[in-house]
Design an enzyme around this catalytic site. Structure first.
Site: not given
Ligand code: IDP
Ligand code: MG
Length: 136
Positions: A9, A49, A57, A85, A91, A102, A112, A115, A126
């Site tokens: 990212k 997304y 968010f 993963r 996350t 992370r 973070n 992806h 994707e």
């Molecule tokens: P992942 O990247 O671990 O699969 P997802 O739940 O798919 O996580 O969320 C996608 C992205 O959205 C996360 O990587 C992070 O950048 C952001 N994100 C997820 N949950 C939150 C939140 O509660 N607050 C702010 N950003 C979030």
């Molecule tokens: Mg995800």
């Protein structure tokens, strides 16, 4: 062979962690099959997304991922989705273990670094979203 979509990212590129991330996957013996740098279009980020469209968010997330260059990659191997993963880490910062990408380099829930697709079916969608036929 199973494939996954991995993306460094904008924060990961800015923090110069692209090499570190690729090194970790290569050290593990995983195979890089496609790579490019681009600044995502808003439409691509929104589709990527879309599953989070109703989350509070979402707007900030699309702003973030389109804020600068990313490194888009396809990696291949047996159980590649689960393996990558696990290496990426959870996350939630409180659950991202040391030793994961992370867990070693960020404590922020949004910025973070990386992806990774969460299922083989999602990975294929994707990959088709981010890469053209001729790029693979
Ligand atoms: P992942 O990247 O671990 O699969 P997802 O739940 O798919 O996580 O969320 C996608 C992205 O959205 C996360 O990587 C992070 O950048 C952001 N994100 C997820 N949950 C939150 C939140 O509660 N607050 C702010 N950003 C979030
Ligand atoms: Mg995800």
């Amino acid at each position: 062979m199973e494939r996954t979509y991995i993306m460094v990212k904008p924060d990961g590129v800015q923090r110069k962690l692209t090499g570190e991330i690729i090194r970790r996957f290569e050290n593990r013996g995983l195979t890089l099959v496609a790579l490019k740098m681009l600044t995502p279009k808003r439409e691509t980020a929104e589709k990527h997304y879309a599953v989070h469209a109703e989350r509070p968010f979402y707007g900030e997330l699309v702003d973030f991922v389109t804020s600068g260059p990313v490194v888009a990659m396809v990696w291949e191997g047996k159980d590649i989705v689960k393996i990558t993963r696990a290496m990426i880490g959870a996350t939630k910062p409180t659950e991202a273990l040391p030793g994961t990408i992370r867990g070693d380099f960020t404590a922020d829930m949004m910025s973070n670094l990386i992806h990774g697709s969460d299922a083989p079916e999602a990975a294929e969608d994707e990959i088709a979203l981010w890469f053209g036929e001729g790029e693979l």
